[in-house]
Design a protein around this motif. Structure first.
Motif, PDB file in Angstrom:
ATOM      1  N   TYR A  42      68.339 -23.554  59.299  1.00 22.72           N
ATOM      2  CA  TYR A  42      69.043 -24.887  59.344  1.00 22.72           C
ATOM      3  C   TYR A  42      68.453 -26.161  59.416  1.00 22.72           C
ATOM      4  O   TYR A  42      68.568 -26.962  58.710  1.00 22.72           O
ATOM      5  CB  TYR A  42      69.764 -25.088  60.434  1.00 22.72           C
ATOM      6  CG  TYR A  42      70.493 -26.716  61.080  1.00 22.72           C
ATOM      7  CD1 TYR A  42      70.836 -26.902  60.570  1.00 22.72           C
ATOM      8  CD2 TYR A  42      69.141 -27.065  61.848  1.00 22.72           C
ATOM      9  CE1 TYR A  42      71.846 -28.173  60.714  1.00 22.72           C
ATOM     10  CE2 TYR A  42      69.855 -28.392  62.375  1.00 22.72           C
ATOM     11  CZ  TYR A  42      70.842 -28.695  61.796  1.00 22.72           C
ATOM     12  OH  TYR A  42      70.792 -30.156  61.760  1.00 22.72           O
ATOM     13  N   ALA A  43      66.866 -25.456  59.748  1.00 21.54           N
ATOM     14  CA  ALA A  43      65.921 -27.268  59.537  1.00 21.54           C
ATOM     15  C   ALA A  43      65.340 -26.995  57.559  1.00 21.54           C
ATOM     16  O   ALA A  43      65.379 -28.448  57.210  1.00 21.54           O
ATOM     17  CB  ALA A  43      64.430 -27.377  59.896  1.00 21.54           C
ATOM     18  N   GLN A  44      65.249 -25.869  56.942  1.00 19.42           N
ATOM     19  CA  GLN A  44      65.005 -26.148  55.899  1.00 19.42           C
ATOM     20  C   GLN A  44      66.319 -26.982  55.104  1.00 19.42           C
ATOM     21  O   GLN A  44      65.790 -27.624  54.190  1.00 19.42           O
ATOM     22  CB  GLN A  44      64.881 -24.829  55.028  1.00 19.42           C
ATOM     23  CG  GLN A  44      64.296 -24.830  53.956  1.00 19.42           C
ATOM     24  CD  GLN A  44      63.085 -25.579  52.970  1.00 19.42           C
ATOM     25  OE1 GLN A  44      62.520 -25.464  53.712  1.00 19.42           O
ATOM     26  NE2 GLN A  44      63.642 -26.510  52.084  1.00 19.42           N
ATOM     27  N   GLN A  45      67.211 -26.094  55.802  1.00 17.89           N
ATOM     28  CA  GLN A  45      68.083 -26.881  54.744  1.00 17.89           C
ATOM     29  C   GLN A  45      68.685 -28.381  54.777  1.00 17.89           C
ATOM     30  O   GLN A  45      69.063 -29.191  54.115  1.00 17.89           O
ATOM     31  CB  GLN A  45      69.533 -26.161  54.588  1.00 17.89           C
ATOM     32  CG  GLN A  45      69.964 -24.729  54.350  1.00 17.89           C
ATOM     33  CD  GLN A  45      71.292 -23.773  54.532  1.00 17.89           C
ATOM     34  OE1 GLN A  45      72.083 -24.787  54.968  1.00 17.89           O
ATOM     35  NE2 GLN A  45      71.613 -23.014  53.546  1.00 17.89           N
ATOM     36  N   ALA A  46      68.654 -28.992  55.993  1.00 18.54           N
ATOM     37  CA  ALA A  46      69.160 -29.985  56.647  1.00 18.54           C
ATOM     38  C   ALA A  46      68.182 -30.992  56.319  1.00 18.54           C
ATOM     39  O   ALA A  46      68.062 -32.479  56.243  1.00 18.54           O
ATOM     40  CB  ALA A  46      69.645 -29.757  57.863  1.00 18.54           C
ATOM     41  N   LEU A  47      67.049 -30.485  56.802  1.00 15.51           N
ATOM     42  CA  LEU A  47      65.549 -31.706  56.579  1.00 15.51           C
ATOM     43  C   LEU A  47      64.440 -31.284  55.050  1.00 15.51           C
ATOM     44  O   LEU A  47      63.588 -32.524  55.838  1.00 15.51           O
ATOM     45  CB  LEU A  47      64.653 -31.588  57.775  1.00 15.51           C
ATOM     46  CG  LEU A  47      65.993 -31.765  59.339  1.00 15.51           C
ATOM     47  CD1 LEU A  47      64.756 -31.977  60.519  1.00 15.51           C
ATOM     48  CD2 LEU A  47      66.663 -33.320  59.101  1.00 15.51           C
ATOM     49  N   GLY A  48      65.062 -30.048  54.944  1.00 17.15           N
ATOM     50  CA  GLY A  48      63.459 -29.556  54.057  1.00 17.15           C
ATOM     51  C   GLY A  48      62.066 -29.174  54.491  1.00 17.15           C
ATOM     52  O   GLY A  48      61.192 -29.247  53.448  1.00 17.15           O
ATOM     53  N   SER A  49      62.249 -28.757  55.260  1.00 20.14           N
ATOM     54  CA  SER A  49      60.908 -27.985  56.291  1.00 20.14           C
ATOM     55  C   SER A  49      61.452 -27.042  57.315  1.00 20.14           C
ATOM     56  O   SER A  49      62.427 -27.769  58.231  1.00 20.14           O
ATOM     57  CB  SER A  49      59.606 -28.877  56.600  1.00 20.14           C
ATOM     58  OG  SER A  49      58.918 -28.182  57.601  1.00 20.14           O
ATOM     59  N   PHE A  50      60.920 -25.944  57.310  1.00 14.52           N
ATOM     60  CA  PHE A  50      61.476 -24.667  57.981  1.00 14.52           C
ATOM     61  C   PHE A  50      60.461 -25.475  59.056  1.00 14.52           C
ATOM     62  O   PHE A  50      60.889 -24.907  60.319  1.00 14.52           O
ATOM     63  CB  PHE A  50      60.720 -23.377  57.672  1.00 14.52           C
ATOM     64  CG  PHE A  50      61.466 -22.801  56.464  1.00 14.52           C
ATOM     65  CD1 PHE A  50      62.301 -22.369  56.364  1.00 14.52           C
ATOM     66  CD2 PHE A  50      60.823 -23.087  54.974  1.00 14.52           C
ATOM     67  CE1 PHE A  50      63.132 -21.763  55.859  1.00 14.52           C
ATOM     68  CE2 PHE A  50      61.296 -21.932  53.948  1.00 14.52           C
ATOM     69  CZ  PHE A  50      62.584 -21.253  53.847  1.00 14.52           C
ATOM     70  N   TRP A  51      59.714 -25.128  59.251  1.00 12.44           N
ATOM     71  CA  TRP A  51      59.267 -25.718  60.539  1.00 12.44           C
ATOM     72  C   TRP A  51      57.949 -27.615  60.792  1.00 12.44           C
ATOM     73  O   TRP A  51      58.070 -27.245  59.424  1.00 12.44           O
ATOM     74  CB  TRP A  51      57.790 -25.096  60.999  1.00 12.44           C
ATOM     75  CG  TRP A  51      56.591 -25.024  62.121  1.00 12.44           C
ATOM     76  CD1 TRP A  51      56.289 -25.675  62.396  1.00 12.44           C
ATOM     77  CD2 TRP A  51      57.181 -24.248  63.315  1.00 12.44           C
ATOM     78  NE1 TRP A  51      55.830 -25.744  64.293  1.00 12.44           N
ATOM     79  CE2 TRP A  51      56.557 -25.396  64.406  1.00 12.44           C
ATOM     80  CE3 TRP A  51      58.413 -23.647  63.767  1.00 12.44           C
ATOM     81  CZ2 TRP A  51      56.411 -24.428  65.262  1.00 12.44           C
ATOM     82  CZ3 TRP A  51      58.634 -23.401  64.628  1.00 12.44           C
ATOM     83  CH2 TRP A  51      57.800 -23.458  65.901  1.00 12.44           C
ATOM     84  N   ARG A  52      58.431 -28.878  62.209  1.00 16.00           N
ATOM     85  CA  ARG A  52      58.147 -30.209  61.532  1.00 16.00           C
ATOM     86  C   ARG A  52      56.653 -29.990  62.797  1.00 16.00           C
ATOM     87  O   ARG A  52      56.461 -31.207  63.052  1.00 16.00           O
ATOM     88  CB  ARG A  52      59.144 -30.587  61.475  1.00 16.00           C
ATOM     89  CG  ARG A  52      59.943 -30.760  60.387  1.00 16.00           C
ATOM     90  CD  ARG A  52      61.651 -30.864  61.046  1.00 16.00           C
ATOM     91  NE  ARG A  52      61.173 -32.422  60.909  1.00 16.00           N
ATOM     92  CZ  ARG A  52      61.120 -33.226  60.336  1.00 16.00           C
ATOM     93  NH1 ARG A  52      61.376 -33.307  59.145  1.00 16.00           N
ATOM     94  NH2 ARG A  52      61.182 -35.057  60.172  1.00 16.00           N
TER      95      ARG A  52
END
Length: 281
Positions: free
Chosen positions: A202-212
């Motif tokens: 979800y983070a990758q799709q929504a925010l462009g990164s798997f881990w922040r």
């Protein structure tokens, strides 16, 4: 308005069931447990209807503020207990789980604030819903493991002190409690793992990164590692009994800190302030 009436009805039913469960552990009357179990099941169904309504209205999992997240956690804990009751038929377990769910419901009700009325499109994602459901389901299983661990330590204390009185007779054997703890961990850990994986997607799709390296992500990883160590030690080293019970309690306290504490003090996208899209005055 109708939705929150459902929530309050669910709260009333769970409180009644909790009272009955407490009476049961004191009086040991099976009829008291039977009716308490039925009331708890009814409360779970009403709570499910409330959450289904909220999901339809919001378009996402109803966990966008602390108020709703605590209620959702209570729902998963109750559901996990109902599943374990079908498997183990351990009536006294409800006397420890129902009060925990009731406390969460009371806290949810007592927190000031209105309903979330605007949800950012960012949060209307199937991956986010799967992430929330699997993480909370895993947390519910860990709550059962926590309750079994507390019961284990209480029973062990009675045995060591050679107090074979009423409390000793009310609690299950140490082997049974250890088995429940083990089974709950076996079920909870894959759910937590799946929740973290879907959260990364979800983070990758929504925010462009798997881990922040968001504080919630870091502490969630720490919690996952703690449970991974516990499960590894149980499966490969043979941890049982007191050591596993103490570790289960410590892991659950860490989970609660991650769930509530970090979400409140953090200002990143996992915080409840960030998740709320808008609230009624």
């Amino acid at each position: 308005m109708m939705a929150w009436l459902l929530f309050r009805l669910a709260l009333i039913l769970i409180l009644l069931a909790t009272g009955g469960m407490i009476v049961f552990i004191v009086r040991q009357r099976k009829s008291v447990f039977t009716w308490s179990y039925r009331i708890l099941f009814a409360g779970f169904i009403v709570h499910t209807l409330f959450l289904a309504h909220q999901f339809v209205v919001l378009g996402t999992a109803p966990v966008l503020n602390l108020k709703s997240a605590l209620g959702f956690f209570a729902w998963t804990i109750t559901g996990a207990y109902l599943l374990f009751q079908l498997r183990f038929r351990l009536m006294v377990l409800g006397s420890f789980i129902a009060p925990l769910a009731a406390v969460l419901m009371i806290l949810s009700t007592s927190i000031p604030g209105g309903e979330v009325v605007a949800v950012r499109p960012l949060f209307k994602s199937l991956w986010l819903t799967i992430h929330v459901l699997t993480v909370f389901a895993g947390d519910g299983m860990f709550a059962v493991a926590f309750a079994a661990a507390v019961m284990y330590l209480l029973q062990e204390h009675q045995i060591k002190r050679k107090r074979f009185g009423s409390m000793y007779r009310r609690l299950p054997s140490l082997d049974t409690l250890d088995a429940i703890n083990h089974r709950a961990l076996i079920l909870g850990f894959p759910l937590l793992t799946l929740g973290m994986v879907t959260g990364a997607i979800y983070a990758q799709q929504a925010l462009g990164s798997f881990w922040r390296w968001d504080p919630k992500e870091v502490w969630s990883l720490i919690t996952w590692l703690a449970y991974a160590v516990l499960l590894h030690e149980r499966l490969t080293v043979g941890w049982r009994g007191r050591r596993a019970a103490v570790m289960s309690i410590a892991c659950f306290l860490l989970l609660i800190f991650t769930f509530v504490g970090i979400s409140l003090i953090s200002s990143d996208y996992h915080s409840f302030r960030s998740l709320e899209g808008g609230v009624t005055p």
